[in-house]
Structures are given as structure tokens and as C-alpha cells.
Design an enzyme around this catalytic site. Structure first.
Site, mmCIF file in Angstrom:
data_model
loop_
_atom_site.group_PDB
_atom_site.id
_atom_site.type_symbol
_atom_site.label_atom_id
_atom_site.label_comp_id
_atom_site.label_asym_id
_atom_site.label_seq_id
_atom_site.Cartn_x
_atom_site.Cartn_y
_atom_site.Cartn_z
ATOM 1 N NE ARG A 142 -3.832 -0.059 2.583
ATOM 2 C CZ ARG A 142 -5.125 -0.343 2.355
ATOM 3 N NH1 ARG A 142 -5.503 -1.568 2.112
ATOM 4 N NH2 ARG A 142 -6.040 0.598 2.396
ATOM 5 C CE1 TYR A 145 -4.489 6.708 -3.377
ATOM 6 C CE2 TYR A 145 -4.767 6.067 -1.080
ATOM 7 C CZ TYR A 145 -5.219 6.754 -2.194
ATOM 8 O OH TYR A 145 -6.391 7.476 -2.133
ATOM 9 C CG ASP A 146 -0.730 4.017 2.550
ATOM 10 O OD1 ASP A 146 -1.574 3.946 1.641
ATOM 11 O OD2 ASP A 146 -0.746 3.277 3.557
ATOM 12 C CD GLU A 147 5.505 6.453 3.400
ATOM 13 O OE1 GLU A 147 5.390 7.694 3.459
ATOM 14 O OE2 GLU A 147 5.843 5.781 4.376
ATOM 15 C CE LYS A 149 -3.836 10.439 -3.175
ATOM 16 N NZ LYS A 149 -4.554 11.502 -3.903
ATOM 17 C CB VAL A 187 -15.353 -2.620 0.732
ATOM 18 C CG1 VAL A 187 -15.716 -1.297 1.384
ATOM 19 C CG2 VAL A 187 -16.049 -3.773 1.400
ATOM 20 C CB VAL A 188 -19.251 0.694 -1.117
ATOM 21 C CG1 VAL A 188 -20.709 0.979 -1.451
ATOM 22 C CG2 VAL A 188 -18.954 1.080 0.324
ATOM 23 C CG ASP A 273 -7.385 -4.429 4.837
ATOM 24 O OD1 ASP A 273 -7.650 -4.560 3.633
ATOM 25 O OD2 ASP A 273 -8.193 -3.956 5.664
ATOM 26 N NE ARG A 277 -7.695 4.348 7.181
ATOM 27 C CZ ARG A 277 -7.753 3.800 5.975
ATOM 28 N NH1 ARG A 277 -8.889 3.711 5.317
ATOM 29 N NH2 ARG A 277 -6.663 3.366 5.419
HETATM 30 P P1 NAD Z 1 -11.068 7.315 -9.204
HETATM 31 O O1 NAD Z 1 -10.089 6.249 -9.498
HETATM 32 O O2 NAD Z 1 -12.487 7.110 -9.604
HETATM 33 O O3 NAD Z 1 -10.592 8.715 -9.819
HETATM 34 C C1 NAD Z 1 -9.268 9.051 -10.092
HETATM 35 C C2 NAD Z 1 -9.209 9.735 -11.448
HETATM 36 O O4 NAD Z 1 -7.863 10.142 -11.706
HETATM 37 C C3 NAD Z 1 -9.602 8.801 -12.602
HETATM 38 O O5 NAD Z 1 -10.486 9.467 -13.467
HETATM 39 C C4 NAD Z 1 -8.281 8.482 -13.277
HETATM 40 O O6 NAD Z 1 -8.422 8.140 -14.634
HETATM 41 C C5 NAD Z 1 -7.515 9.765 -13.044
HETATM 42 N N1 NAD Z 1 -6.050 9.616 -13.076
HETATM 43 C C6 NAD Z 1 -5.289 8.690 -12.447
HETATM 44 N N2 NAD Z 1 -3.983 8.897 -12.699
HETATM 45 C C7 NAD Z 1 -3.919 9.994 -13.507
HETATM 46 C C8 NAD Z 1 -2.850 10.695 -14.109
HETATM 47 N N3 NAD Z 1 -1.571 10.328 -13.948
HETATM 48 N N4 NAD Z 1 -3.138 11.773 -14.880
HETATM 49 C C9 NAD Z 1 -4.420 12.161 -15.075
HETATM 50 N N5 NAD Z 1 -5.482 11.525 -14.534
HETATM 51 C C10 NAD Z 1 -5.224 10.460 -13.747
HETATM 52 O O7 NAD Z 1 -10.965 7.586 -7.621
HETATM 53 P P2 NAD Z 1 -11.783 8.563 -6.678
HETATM 54 O O8 NAD Z 1 -12.378 7.747 -5.606
HETATM 55 O O9 NAD Z 1 -12.653 9.485 -7.460
HETATM 56 O O10 NAD Z 1 -10.597 9.389 -6.022
HETATM 57 C C11 NAD Z 1 -10.263 10.699 -6.460
HETATM 58 C C12 NAD Z 1 -9.205 11.295 -5.558
HETATM 59 O O11 NAD Z 1 -9.649 11.305 -4.197
HETATM 60 C C13 NAD Z 1 -7.882 10.499 -5.579
HETATM 61 O O12 NAD Z 1 -6.804 11.408 -5.547
HETATM 62 C C14 NAD Z 1 -7.938 9.702 -4.295
HETATM 63 O O13 NAD Z 1 -6.668 9.426 -3.786
HETATM 64 C C15 NAD Z 1 -8.724 10.647 -3.369
HETATM 65 N N6 NAD Z 1 -9.392 9.878 -2.303
HETATM 66 C C16 NAD Z 1 -10.528 9.159 -2.556
HETATM 67 C C17 NAD Z 1 -11.120 8.431 -1.534
HETATM 68 C C18 NAD Z 1 -12.387 7.644 -1.732
HETATM 69 O O14 NAD Z 1 -12.848 7.009 -0.788
HETATM 70 N N7 NAD Z 1 -13.019 7.646 -2.871
HETATM 71 C C19 NAD Z 1 -10.538 8.423 -0.262
HETATM 72 C C20 NAD Z 1 -9.360 9.140 -0.058
HETATM 73 C C21 NAD Z 1 -8.804 9.884 -1.083
HETATM 74 N N1 UDP Z 2 -12.804 -5.455 1.465
HETATM 75 C C1 UDP Z 2 -13.496 -6.645 1.568
HETATM 76 N N2 UDP Z 2 -13.981 -7.209 0.426
HETATM 77 C C2 UDP Z 2 -13.851 -6.618 -0.797
HETATM 78 C C3 UDP Z 2 -13.155 -5.385 -0.895
HETATM 79 C C4 UDP Z 2 -12.634 -4.838 0.259
HETATM 80 O O1 UDP Z 2 -13.650 -7.218 2.667
HETATM 81 O O2 UDP Z 2 -14.351 -7.196 -1.777
HETATM 82 C C5 UDP Z 2 -12.289 -4.836 2.705
HETATM 83 C C6 UDP Z 2 -10.812 -4.446 2.647
HETATM 84 O O3 UDP Z 2 -9.994 -5.534 3.025
HETATM 85 C C7 UDP Z 2 -10.771 -3.303 3.655
HETATM 86 C C8 UDP Z 2 -12.154 -2.665 3.533
HETATM 87 O O4 UDP Z 2 -12.989 -3.644 2.920
HETATM 88 O O5 UDP Z 2 -10.621 -3.801 4.960
HETATM 89 C C9 UDP Z 2 -12.162 -1.390 2.697
HETATM 90 O O6 UDP Z 2 -11.512 -1.690 1.487
HETATM 91 P P1 UDP Z 2 -11.445 -0.676 0.262
HETATM 92 O O7 UDP Z 2 -10.692 -1.356 -0.816
HETATM 93 O O8 UDP Z 2 -12.803 -0.172 -0.055
HETATM 94 O O9 UDP Z 2 -10.645 0.606 0.815
HETATM 95 P P2 UDP Z 2 -9.478 0.878 1.889
HETATM 96 O O10 UDP Z 2 -10.169 1.605 2.969
HETATM 97 O O11 UDP Z 2 -8.895 -0.424 2.384
HETATM 98 O O12 UDP Z 2 -8.500 1.667 1.122
#
Ligand code: NAD
Ligand code: UDP
Length: 315
Positions: A142, A145-147, A149, A187-188, A273, A277
Site C-alpha cells: 500500500r 499510495y500512502d507514501e 500521498k 468494498v462498497v 489492511d 478507520r
Molecule cells: P477514481 O479512481 O475514480 O478517480 C481518479 C481519477 O484520476 C480517474 O479518473 C483516473 O483516470 C484519473 N487519473 C489517475 N492517474 C492519472 C494521471 N496520472 N493523470 C491524469 N489523470 C489520472 O478515484 P476517486 O475515488 O474518485 O478518487 C479521487 C481522488 O480522491 C484520488 O486522488 C484519491 O486518492 C482521493 N481519495 C478518494 C477516496 C475515496 O474514498 N473515494 C478516499 C481518499 C482519497
Molecule cells: N474489502 C473486503 N472485500 C472486498 C473489498 C474490500 O472485505 O471485496 C475490505 C478491505 O480488506 C478493507 C475494507 O474492505 O478492509 C475497505 O476496502 P477498500 O478497498 O474499499 O478501501 P481501503 O479503505 O482499504 O482503502
């Protein structure tokens, strides 16, 4: 007053809702996306709007645009997708942020970074306040992504200190809703698609890990409030719904609301994982006068309706 606004990742799940809201508020919106996880379909309905422009571009490479505000959302967010090409994920977070910050500096735009609760890693402080510095593995699956961000947050604050770039940083907790990709892997969407197609519901581990789920309309309201917050408030600010559920509870709700015949199966828990949260949102309440309104049951029902329609259309 109408502004010219760039949304990177604007064809993704959250980005497309954001583009829609900003257009509805009378702004000009430029959406930049490389369509890695996003889709043109998410913004097709906006293409007729003269105030909307769609550009296929990868933010790892510089782009020159004149805008007043930048929402930097480009980055795959689902573990499956960000782990597909981890080096690219890191480039998107780091080089992408530098390119966007460089643009913000040049044109004096205000720039908001979509950071994440992942900066807290597998948290040993619960629930998580913004002051918690996190428990992140630097070398796990992970980490890209984590690092990535975490580094982008650092870059934002350094551009602010060094170059006075006007920055805003939000930490988003698990958000769900219509326009998630059916194969997104989170997950959702996984549970809903599995339930609607009467396939097994794949709970990873025992399902006792927790997440706090925010409906997308609530999140997008918070995002725009943050961009418009007072000058001295830079964040980072948590945006999420503090109602915490186990993954097993989520699976049971989805089965109940879909009336599905699916049964729950237990698969291996992925490495690193996070066990829990939950955001503390006192700062968002105080600074942004924001808190989520849509409870999980209501948001899940709306999301189920959406996926039901999408699955029927693609049959
Ligand atoms: P998503 O994957 O649906 O959207 C990401 C978008 O970025 C996509 O349209 C993808 O094609 C585009 N993309 C990826 N790499 C790219 C690049 N190099 N250049 C141009 N476009 C690029 O995901 P999301 O859930 O809509 O997430 C959007 C943002 O919110 C992300 O930065 C994500 O890290 C952040 N975020 C989302 C959640 C969540 O729960 N949905 C939680 C935390 C952070
Ligand atoms: N998860 C699960 N089944 C799935 C997808 C995800 O049990 O089909 C779990 C996953 O292991 C995590 C949580 O659901 O504990 C949320 O996962 P998600 O990928 O949505 O996002 P995360 O918060 O881990 O980035």
C-alpha cells in the site's frame, strides 16, 4: 463570481461529481484525466455545456493552463488499481503534485489537494484527529499510495512556505456513491455488484476491520467549502462520515437492501489492511461549518439503485 477551475482526475468517481457541482455554481471547468480508472461516460452529460472542457492528459507530464483554482484529484484510489502499477501511482502523486503546484505558482491559482485517511496507515490512535502522524509501512504493497500521498502533502506545504502558493489540503475517508466503477474493487461497489448479481460476497479477513463511509454528495460539499475557506486555513482537514461500521456489518446491510441470495465468503486479508478507520471531524465542523448529512442506509440505497440501473444497461 464565475471562476476558471481545473479539476484533475475529473472523469473519476469523485472528480465527476465535483465538475458537475462547480458547473452548477456557474464556473468554467476544465477536466484533465488520462482515463486510467475514470471514464468519459462519467462526464458525457457535461460535454454539451459551453463552460466545460475535457482534456486527455497525464499529470505526470507538465501542462500549461490559465486557471483561478485547481482541485488535484488525479490518482487511482482503489487498492487494486493503485497497486497495478505502483511506480506510476507514486509518480502521479509526487510528479503530478509538483506539476500542478508549479502551475499554481505560475498563474497564482489556489490549489486543493485530495489527500487521504491512508496517511494515517494502520492507525494505533482511534478515532483519527489531523494531529495524528500515522503508522505507515514504507515498503509494503500500500506504500506507493500512502507514501505518495504523504509526500504530496509535504510538497503542498513546502510550496506554500517557499513560494506562497495558496494551498488547501483535505484528508478524505472512504467515500462511496453513484459513478463508482463497477469493477473498481473497493468494498462498497464490490459488495453491491456481487449482491445484485447473486454472487458470493467477498469479505476479506474476518470482516471485523472497520471503515467509516461518507456519501459522495456530502463529501463534495465539504471539498468546495474547503476551497472557499478563510485564507489562513490550509488544513489538513479530515473529511468523512464518523459513523463507523465493520466490513461484515456492511456486507449484511447490502444483502438486506438488495434482497440478494448471495452468501458471504471469507477471503484472505490483504497485507497491511488497516484494522480501523474513523475520522474526528471537529476541525471541519469549526472551520467549514460542515458535517455529513446522509446516513449509510440512505446512501447505500441510492448507490444500489445506481448500480442496478448500470448493470441492467450493460446486460
Ligand atoms: P477514481 O479512481 O475514480 O478517480 C481518479 C481519477 O484520476 C480517474 O479518473 C483516473 O483516470 C484519473 N487519473 C489517475 N492517474 C492519472 C494521471 N496520472 N493523470 C491524469 N489523470 C489520472 O478515484 P476517486 O475515488 O474518485 O478518487 C479521487 C481522488 O480522491 C484520488 O486522488 C484519491 O486518492 C482521493 N481519495 C478518494 C477516496 C475515496 O474514498 N473515494 C478516499 C481518499 C482519497
Ligand atoms: N474489502 C473486503 N472485500 C472486498 C473489498 C474490500 O472485505 O471485496 C475490505 C478491505 O480488506 C478493507 C475494507 O474492505 O478492509 C475497505 O476496502 P477498500 O478497498 O474499499 O478501501 P481501503 O479503505 O482499504 O482503502
Amino acid at each position: 463570481m464565475s471562476k476558471k477551475i481545473l479539476v484533475t482526475g475529473g472523469a473519476g468517481f469523485i472528480g465527476s461529481h465535483l465538475c458537475e457541482k462547480l458547473l452548477n455554481e456557474g464556473n468554467e471547468v476544465i477536466c484533465v484525466d488520462n482515463f486510467f480508472t475514470g471514464s468519459k461516460k462519467n462526464v458525457t452529460h457535461l460535454l454539451d455545456n459551453n463552460n466545460f472542457e475535457l482534456i486527455r492528459h497525464d499529470i505526470v507530464f507538465p501542462i500549461f493552463l490559465e486557471v483561478d483554482e485547481i482541485y488535484n484529484f488525479a490518482c487511482p484510489a482503489s487498492p487494486v488499481h493503485y497497486q497495478f502499477n505502483p511506480i506510476k501511482t507514486m509518480k502521479t502523486s509526487v510528479l503530478g503534485a509538483m506539476n500542478m503546484l508549479g502551475m499554481a505558482k505560475r498563474v497564482k491559482a489556489k490549489i486543493l489537494q485530495a489527500s487521504t485517511s491512508e496517511v494515517y496507515g494502520d492507525p494505533d490512535v482511534h478515532p483519527q484527529p489531523e494531529s495524528y502522524k500515522g503508522n505507515v509501512n514504507t515498503i509494503g504493497i500500500r506504500s506507493c499510495y500512502d507514501e505518495g500521498k504523504r509526500c504530496s502533502e509535504t510538497l503542498f506545504f513546502d510550496y506554500n512556505r517557499e513560494h506562497k502558493v495558496k494551498i488547501k489540503v483535505i484528508r478524505i475517508f472512504n467515500t462511496y456513491g453513484p459513478k463508482m466503477h463497477p469493477q473498481d474493487g473497493r468494498v462498497v461497489s464490490n459488495f453491491i455488484v456481487q449482491a445484485l448479481t447473486n454472487r458470493d460476497i467477498t469479505v476479506y479477513g474476518k470482516g471485523d476491520q472497520t471503515r467509516s463511509f461518507c456519501y459522495v454528495s456530502d463529501l463534495v460539499d465539504g471539498i468546495v467549502k474547503m476551497m472557499n475557506s478563510r485564507d489562513g486555513f490550509l488544513g489538513p482537514v479530515n473529511l468523512g462520515n464518523p459513523c463507523e461500521f465493520t466490513i461484515l456489518e456492511l456486507a449484511k446491510k447490502v444483502i438486506e437492501f438488495t434482497g440478494s441470495k448471495s452468501k458471504i465468503i471469507y477471503n484472505e486479508l490483504p497485507q497491511d489492511d488497516p484494522k480501523q478507520r474513523q475520522p474526528i471531524i471537529d476541525l471541519a465542523k469549526k472551520e467549514l461549518n460542515w458535517e455529513p448529512k446522509v446516513p449509510l442506509n440512505e446512501g447505500l440505497k441510492k448507490t444500489i439503485e445506481y448500480f442496478d440501473k448500470v448493470l441492467k444497461e450493460t446486460k
